[in-house]
Structure formats: C-alpha cells, structure tokens
Design a protein around this motif. Sequence first.
Motif, PDB file in Angstrom:
ATOM      1  N   GLY A 120       0.657  -8.986  -2.212  1.00  0.00           N
ATOM      2  CA  GLY A 120       0.361  -9.339  -1.215  1.00  0.00           C
ATOM      3  C   GLY A 120       1.098  -8.831   0.461  1.00  0.00           C
ATOM      4  O   GLY A 120       1.326  -9.619   0.932  1.00  0.00           O
ATOM      5  N   HIS A 121       1.663  -7.470  -0.325  1.00  0.00           N
ATOM      6  CA  HIS A 121       2.696  -7.602   1.650  1.00  0.00           C
ATOM      7  C   HIS A 121       1.851  -6.231   1.931  1.00  0.00           C
ATOM      8  O   HIS A 121       1.174  -5.827   1.291  1.00  0.00           O
ATOM      9  N   PHE A 122       2.197  -6.144   3.339  1.00  0.00           N
ATOM     10  CA  PHE A 122       0.654  -5.254   3.919  1.00  0.00           C
ATOM     11  C   PHE A 122       1.326  -3.767   4.394  1.00  0.00           C
ATOM     12  O   PHE A 122       0.763  -3.611   4.491  1.00  0.00           O
ATOM     13  N   MET A 123       2.962  -3.686   4.423  1.00  0.00           N
ATOM     14  CA  MET A 123       3.379  -2.238   3.843  1.00  0.00           C
ATOM     15  C   MET A 123       2.909  -1.504   2.845  1.00  0.00           C
ATOM     16  O   MET A 123       3.740  -1.282   1.172  1.00  0.00           O
ATOM     17  N   PRO A 124       2.238  -0.701   2.956  1.00  0.00           N
ATOM     18  CA  PRO A 124       1.633   0.225   1.626  1.00  0.00           C
ATOM     19  C   PRO A 124       3.207   1.285   1.319  1.00  0.00           C
ATOM     20  O   PRO A 124       4.162   1.570   2.211  1.00  0.00           O
ATOM     21  N   THR A 125       3.201   1.493   0.581  1.00  0.00           N
ATOM     22  CA  THR A 125       3.837   2.808   0.236  1.00  0.00           C
ATOM     23  C   THR A 125       3.854   3.941   0.527  1.00  0.00           C
ATOM     24  O   THR A 125       5.278   4.938   0.948  1.00  0.00           O
ATOM     25  N   ALA A 126       2.710   4.441   0.645  1.00  0.00           N
ATOM     26  CA  ALA A 126       2.486   5.552   1.222  1.00  0.00           C
ATOM     27  C   ALA A 126       3.509   5.653   3.175  1.00  0.00           C
ATOM     28  O   ALA A 126       3.232   6.950   2.930  1.00  0.00           O
ATOM     29  N   LEU A 127       3.508   4.770   3.491  1.00  0.00           N
ATOM     30  CA  LEU A 127       3.863   4.561   4.695  1.00  0.00           C
ATOM     31  C   LEU A 127       6.325   4.847   4.481  1.00  0.00           C
ATOM     32  O   LEU A 127       6.334   4.479   5.260  1.00  0.00           O
ATOM     33  N   LEU A 128       6.570   4.945   3.211  1.00  0.00           N
ATOM     34  CA  LEU A 128       7.695   4.982   3.100  1.00  0.00           C
ATOM     35  C   LEU A 128       8.359   6.207   3.495  1.00  0.00           C
ATOM     36  O   LEU A 128       9.241   6.103   4.398  1.00  0.00           O
ATOM     37  N   ASP A 129       7.601   7.382   3.182  1.00  0.00           N
ATOM     38  CA  ASP A 129       8.315   8.335   3.726  1.00  0.00           C
ATOM     39  C   ASP A 129       8.512   8.392   5.148  1.00  0.00           C
ATOM     40  O   ASP A 129       9.495   9.246   5.725  1.00  0.00           O
TER      41      ASP A 129
END
Length: 171
Positions: A120-129
Amino acid sequence: MGSADVIVVMGVAGTGKTTIGPLVADALDVPYAEGDDFHPPANIAKMSAGIPLDDADRGPWLDAIGSWAHGRAGHGGVVSCSALKRAYRDRLRAAAPGVAFLHLAGDRALIEARMAERKGHFMPTALLDSQFATLEPLGADEAGVAVDVSGTPEQIADRAVSALRRPAPAA
C-alpha cells in the motif's frame, strides 16, 4: 543534539523513515510528522506512476516540511523527509535553522528487499535507482548522524537515539 532540536529522518525510499521516525520521536518524547503527508496530490500521483520527482516538484513539499520544523523550533520534533540532496537540506535549514538530520543508510539489496515487502505504499521499487543516484550523504559540516538500517526497527531506533544524544565533537 538537544531534546529541543527538530530531527529530520532522511534517506532513500525503503530505509524505514516512517517506521523509525515515530520510534525516535517516542524515545525523545517529541511529536512526529510523516513527511509523505506534506506531498501535494500531484507528487503522489507522479511517484505512483513511477515518475521521479524533480526539484520543482519537491520545492513546495520541502517548504511545507520546513514550515512544520520552524514551528517546532525550541520544542522539538521528528519529521521524515528523504532530503536526498544537500540543496534540499539547505532549504530545510533555511526555514528551520536548528534542524539536525538522521540519515538512515544501508545496503541497496536490503533496502530493495524491504521495499518489495511493503504493502500500500505509492513508491515503487523501480524508483530506488533514481533515489540512490540523487543521494548526497551528509557533509561533515552538516548537523546530523548516519545510522545503519540493518536489524530490527527497535535496534535501529536505539542506535539512532544513542547517536543523536552523543555530544557534538568540538570544532
């Protein structure tokens, strides 16, 4: 750092700012504010779509957090805010000169694994980089401490509170 300081819990997504921040605030007996709550709806929509925020997107968000921190000056508080760039931290310090930073830092693989478990968090792992690419660690001249995020939330919070309570080294 004194109990009247406002502590900004910073770091890339997935380091536990939302989990550790309230634990640190409880230990210091000060209020906690969730940095994500200061984002305008357009920022949340952008991040939810996997689009990194740019500096223009972050400006109003940083100003809102800075305003909260300014209002807590002399009373203390803890607020989460990624504060990835020195310029963002400078902007927060301009609004609330007494802020100090708690940088939650850790291994990218550990952070990615924790993000993958979140619901339920809006931040996807794709943005980690993009978060790691943007991160500028605290400079030696910046008030604050870095704490490793390995271990349980309670262990991390205990290390953080101990580090925050240590007297600053003499200049």
